[in-house]
Scaffold this motif. Structure first.
Motif, PDB file in Angstrom:
ATOM      1  N   ARG A  31       0.850  -1.180   0.000  1.00 54.02           N
ATOM      2  CA  ARG A  31       0.000   0.000   0.000  1.00 54.02           C
ATOM      3  C   ARG A  31       0.889   1.235   0.000  1.00 54.02           C
ATOM      4  NH1 ARG A  31      -4.370   0.511   4.581  1.00 54.02           N
ATOM      5  NH2 ARG A  31      -5.102  -1.352   3.534  1.00 54.02           N
ATOM      6  N   PHE A  32       0.674   2.116  -0.982  1.00 53.16           N
ATOM      7  CA  PHE A  32       1.435   3.354  -1.076  1.00 53.16           C
ATOM      8  C   PHE A  32       0.438   4.494  -1.185  1.00 53.16           C
ATOM      9  CE2 PHE A  32       3.381   6.739  -3.622  1.00 53.16           C
ATOM     10  CZ  PHE A  32       4.468   7.028  -2.823  1.00 53.16           C
ATOM     11  N   TYR A  33       0.651   5.518  -0.377  1.00 50.34           N
ATOM     12  CA  TYR A  33      -0.261   6.648  -0.360  1.00 50.34           C
ATOM     13  C   TYR A  33       0.549   7.928  -0.237  1.00 50.34           C
ATOM     14  CZ  TYR A  33      -4.006   9.719   1.122  1.00 50.34           C
ATOM     15  OH  TYR A  33      -4.881  10.754   1.225  1.00 50.34           O
ATOM     16  N   PHE A  34       0.329   8.844  -1.178  1.00 55.99           N
ATOM     17  CA  PHE A  34       1.011  10.128  -1.156  1.00 55.99           C
ATOM     18  C   PHE A  34      -0.029  11.222  -1.387  1.00 55.99           C
ATOM     19  CE2 PHE A  34       3.576  13.561  -3.004  1.00 55.99           C
ATOM     20  CZ  PHE A  34       4.505  13.701  -1.999  1.00 55.99           C
ATOM     21  N   PRO A  35      -0.455  11.928  -0.335  1.00 52.32           N
ATOM     22  CA  PRO A  35      -1.529  12.924  -0.450  1.00 52.32           C
ATOM     23  C   PRO A  35      -1.025  14.261  -1.009  1.00 52.32           C
ATOM     24  CG  PRO A  35      -0.802  12.764   1.800  1.00 52.32           C
ATOM     25  CD  PRO A  35      -0.031  11.725   1.039  1.00 52.32           C
ATOM     26  N   PHE A  36      -0.678  14.281  -2.275  1.00 54.19           N
ATOM     27  CA  PHE A  36      -0.063  15.446  -2.893  1.00 54.19           C
ATOM     28  C   PHE A  36      -0.994  16.666  -2.853  1.00 54.19           C
ATOM     29  CE2 PHE A  36       1.080  18.007  -6.621  1.00 54.19           C
ATOM     30  CZ  PHE A  36       2.394  18.281  -6.307  1.00 54.19           C
ATOM     31  N   THR A  37      -2.209  16.515  -3.358  1.00 60.04           N
ATOM     32  CA  THR A  37      -3.145  17.637  -3.400  1.00 60.04           C
ATOM     33  C   THR A  37      -3.546  18.081  -2.002  1.00 60.04           C
ATOM     34  OG1 THR A  37      -3.998  16.748  -5.472  1.00 60.04           O
ATOM     35  CG2 THR A  37      -5.323  18.411  -4.396  1.00 60.04           C
ATOM     36  N   THR A  38      -3.733  17.142  -1.107  1.00 60.57           N
ATOM     37  CA  THR A  38      -4.083  17.487   0.271  1.00 60.57           C
ATOM     38  C   THR A  38      -2.963  18.298   0.924  1.00 60.57           C
ATOM     39  OG1 THR A  38      -5.416  15.485   0.454  1.00 60.57           O
ATOM     40  CG2 THR A  38      -4.756  16.531   2.496  1.00 60.57           C
ATOM     41  N   MET A  39      -1.719  17.915   0.666  1.00 61.26           N
ATOM     42  CA  MET A  39      -0.592  18.666   1.239  1.00 61.26           C
ATOM     43  C   MET A  39      -0.512  20.075   0.660  1.00 61.26           C
ATOM     44  SD  MET A  39       2.496  15.936   1.827  1.00 61.26           S
ATOM     45  CE  MET A  39       2.845  15.769   0.105  1.00 61.26           C
ATOM     46  N   LEU A  40      -0.775  20.227  -0.643  1.00 61.68           N
ATOM     47  CA  LEU A  40      -0.770  21.564  -1.243  1.00 61.68           C
ATOM     48  C   LEU A  40      -1.865  22.438  -0.640  1.00 61.68           C
ATOM     49  CD1 LEU A  40      -0.167  20.853  -5.026  1.00 61.68           C
ATOM     50  CD2 LEU A  40       1.376  21.984  -3.439  1.00 61.68           C
ATOM     51  N   LEU A  41      -3.046  21.878  -0.485  1.00 59.72           N
ATOM     52  CA  LEU A  41      -4.158  22.624   0.099  1.00 59.72           C
ATOM     53  C   LEU A  41      -3.865  23.009   1.545  1.00 59.72           C
ATOM     54  CD1 LEU A  41      -7.083  23.663  -0.235  1.00 59.72           C
ATOM     55  CD2 LEU A  41      -7.821  21.442   0.602  1.00 59.72           C
ATOM     56  N   LEU A  42      -3.371  22.070   2.323  1.00 61.23           N
ATOM     57  CA  LEU A  42      -3.042  22.343   3.722  1.00 61.23           C
ATOM     58  C   LEU A  42      -1.928  23.382   3.841  1.00 61.23           C
ATOM     59  CD1 LEU A  42      -3.702  21.521   6.628  1.00 61.23           C
ATOM     60  CD2 LEU A  42      -1.919  19.797   6.441  1.00 61.23           C
ATOM     61  N   SER A  43      -0.921  23.281   2.981  1.00 58.79           N
ATOM     62  CA  SER A  43       0.169  24.245   3.001  1.00 58.79           C
ATOM     63  C   SER A  43      -0.323  25.650   2.672  1.00 58.79           C
ATOM     64  CB  SER A  43       1.245  23.823   2.005  1.00 58.79           C
ATOM     65  OG  SER A  43       2.251  24.787   1.910  1.00 58.79           O
ATOM     66  N   THR A  44      -1.211  25.755   1.705  1.00 61.32           N
ATOM     67  CA  THR A  44      -1.765  27.065   1.340  1.00 61.32           C
ATOM     68  C   THR A  44      -2.571  27.653   2.481  1.00 61.32           C
ATOM     69  OG1 THR A  44      -1.877  26.360  -0.968  1.00 61.32           O
ATOM     70  CG2 THR A  44      -3.199  28.257  -0.347  1.00 61.32           C
ATOM     71  N   VAL A  45      -3.401  26.843   3.120  1.00 60.62           N
ATOM     72  CA  VAL A  45      -4.227  27.330   4.232  1.00 60.62           C
ATOM     73  C   VAL A  45      -3.347  27.774   5.398  1.00 60.62           C
ATOM     74  CG1 VAL A  45      -5.903  26.608   5.986  1.00 60.62           C
ATOM     75  CG2 VAL A  45      -6.269  26.022   3.589  1.00 60.62           C
ATOM     76  N   VAL A  46      -2.345  26.981   5.740  1.00 62.30           N
ATOM     77  CA  VAL A  46      -1.454  27.335   6.849  1.00 62.30           C
ATOM     78  C   VAL A  46      -0.656  28.598   6.520  1.00 62.30           C
ATOM     79  CG1 VAL A  46       0.557  26.579   8.172  1.00 62.30           C
ATOM     80  CG2 VAL A  46      -1.331  25.016   7.794  1.00 62.30           C
TER      81      VAL A  46
END
Length: 76
Positions: free
Chosen positions: A49-64
Protein backbone atom coordinates in the motif's frame (compact mmCIF):
# COMPACT_ATOMS: atom_id res chain seq x y z
CA UNK A 1 14.58 36.55 20.13
CA UNK A 2 13.74 37.24 23.76
CA UNK A 3 11.85 34.93 26.09
CA UNK A 4 8.57 36.89 26.05
CA UNK A 5 8.39 36.69 22.26
CA UNK A 6 9.17 32.96 22.39
CA UNK A 7 6.45 32.53 25.00
CA UNK A 8 3.92 34.28 22.75
CA UNK A 9 4.76 31.94 19.86
CA UNK A 10 4.44 28.87 22.08
CA UNK A 11 1.04 30.04 23.36
CA UNK A 12 -0.10 30.76 19.80
CA UNK A 13 1.03 27.30 18.65
CA UNK A 14 -0.79 25.69 21.58
CA UNK A 15 -3.99 27.56 20.81
CA UNK A 16 -3.74 26.51 17.18
CA UNK A 17 -3.33 22.86 18.18
CA UNK A 18 -6.37 23.13 20.50
CA UNK A 19 -8.51 24.69 17.74
CA UNK A 20 -7.47 21.99 15.27
CA UNK A 21 -8.27 19.33 17.87
CA UNK A 22 -11.72 20.78 18.51
CA UNK A 23 -12.46 20.92 14.77
CA UNK A 24 -11.39 17.31 14.29
CA UNK A 25 -13.33 16.14 17.37
CA UNK A 26 -16.63 17.75 16.39
CA UNK A 27 -16.43 17.53 12.58
CA UNK A 28 -14.54 14.26 11.98
CA UNK A 29 -17.46 12.83 9.98
CA UNK A 30 -17.54 15.90 7.71
CA UNK A 31 -13.77 15.83 7.02
CA UNK A 32 -13.71 12.48 5.19
CA UNK A 33 -12.69 14.18 1.93
CA UNK A 34 -9.31 15.16 3.35
CA UNK A 35 -6.79 12.74 1.90
CA UNK A 36 -9.09 11.66 -0.91
CA UNK A 37 -8.82 14.65 -3.21
CA UNK A 38 -8.15 14.33 -6.94
CA UNK A 39 -4.38 14.34 -7.32
CA UNK A 40 -3.68 12.31 -4.19
CA UNK A 41 -1.67 9.28 -5.25
CA UNK A 42 -2.93 5.96 -3.91
CA UNK A 43 -1.64 2.55 -4.99
CA UNK A 44 -3.08 -0.49 -3.24
CA UNK A 45 -2.03 -4.03 -4.06
CA UNK A 46 -2.39 -7.32 -2.25
CA UNK A 47 0.67 -6.95 0.02
CA UNK A 48 1.57 -3.36 -0.72
CA UNK A 49 0.00 0.00 0.00
CA UNK A 50 1.43 3.35 -1.08
CA UNK A 51 -0.26 6.65 -0.36
CA UNK A 52 1.01 10.13 -1.16
CA UNK A 53 -1.53 12.92 -0.45
CA UNK A 54 -0.06 15.45 -2.89
CA UNK A 55 -3.14 17.64 -3.40
CA UNK A 56 -4.08 17.49 0.27
CA UNK A 57 -0.59 18.67 1.24
CA UNK A 58 -0.77 21.56 -1.24
CA UNK A 59 -4.16 22.62 0.10
CA UNK A 60 -3.04 22.34 3.72
CA UNK A 61 0.17 24.24 3.00
CA UNK A 62 -1.77 27.06 1.34
CA UNK A 63 -4.23 27.33 4.23
CA UNK A 64 -1.45 27.33 6.85
CA UNK A 65 0.56 29.93 4.89
CA UNK A 66 -2.46 32.23 4.61
CA UNK A 67 -3.23 31.78 8.29
CA UNK A 68 0.35 32.64 9.30
CA UNK A 69 0.34 35.67 7.00
CA UNK A 70 -2.95 36.83 8.52
CA UNK A 71 -1.65 36.40 12.06
CA UNK A 72 1.57 38.26 11.32
CA UNK A 73 -0.19 41.12 9.56
CA UNK A 74 -3.11 41.76 11.87
CA UNK A 75 -2.26 40.33 15.27
CA UNK A 76 1.46 40.92 15.72
Amino acid sequence: MNSTETGKWIILAGLLIVVIGIIIYFFHDKLGWIGRLPGDIRIERENFRFYFPFTTMLLLSTVVSLLIRFIKRFLL
